[in-house]
Design a protein around this motif. Structure first.
Motif, short mmCIF file in Angstrom:
data_model
loop_
_atom_site.label_atom_id
_atom_site.label_comp_id
_atom_site.label_asym_id
_atom_site.label_seq_id
_atom_site.Cartn_x
_atom_site.Cartn_y
_atom_site.Cartn_z
N LYS A 253 -1.64 15.26 -3.55
CA LYS A 253 -2.77 14.40 -3.20
C LYS A 253 -3.64 14.14 -4.42
N GLY A 254 -4.15 12.91 -4.51
CA GLY A 254 -5.00 12.53 -5.63
C GLY A 254 -5.17 11.03 -5.66
N ASP B 4 0.83 -1.20 0.00
CA ASP B 4 0.00 0.00 0.00
C ASP B 4 0.87 1.26 0.00
N ARG B 5 2.01 1.18 0.67
CA ARG B 5 2.93 2.32 0.74
C ARG B 5 4.33 1.82 0.40
N LEU B 6 5.03 2.56 -0.47
CA LEU B 6 6.35 2.13 -0.92
C LEU B 6 7.24 3.34 -1.13
N SER B 7 8.51 3.21 -0.75
CA SER B 7 9.49 4.27 -0.91
C SER B 7 10.72 3.75 -1.63
N VAL B 8 11.34 4.60 -2.47
CA VAL B 8 12.56 4.20 -3.16
C VAL B 8 13.79 4.37 -2.26
N ASP B 9 13.66 5.09 -1.16
CA ASP B 9 14.77 5.34 -0.24
C ASP B 9 15.05 4.09 0.60
N SER C 204 -3.74 3.97 -0.23
CA SER C 204 -4.92 4.14 0.62
C SER C 204 -5.12 5.59 1.05
N GLU C 205 -4.04 6.34 1.28
CA GLU C 205 -4.16 7.73 1.70
C GLU C 205 -4.21 8.68 0.51
N GLY C 206 -3.88 8.20 -0.70
CA GLY C 206 -4.00 8.99 -1.91
C GLY C 206 -2.97 10.11 -2.06
#
Length: 84
Positions: A74-75, A12-17, A50-52
């Motif tokens: 946001k979107g 659901d949430r992903l970071s490249v760092d 989920s948080e957009g």
């Protein structure tokens, strides 16, 4: 049943760092696409479906540690694996 070469499910949430707790190295072994408000983006550093929101660099501006300064947009966020 998944095959050994199948990519893992996108979180659901992903970071490249790699320092982020939301970084999942196995996911980055495959090509990932991010569609934000209906358009594919190529500059996303982090996203949350989920948080957009997505975080993208604010031009060439750097923070005090020399990393790109990120802004949050946001979107509607859609993450997907690119197929060959």
């Amino acid at each position: 049943m998944t095959q050994p070469h199948d990519p893992p499910a996108l979180p659901d949430r992903l970071s490249v760092d790699p320092r982020s707790p939301h970084h999942v190295a196995e996911v980055f072994q495959h090509d990932i696409g991010i569609r934000f408000n209906g358009k594919e983006r190529f500059d996303v550093d982090e996203y949350c479906v989920s948080e957009g929101w997505v975080k993208v660099p604010a031009g060439k501006t750097l923070d005090r540690k020399g990393r790109p300064l990120l802004i949050t947009l946001k979107g509607t966020v859609e993450a997907f694996y690119k197929t060959a």
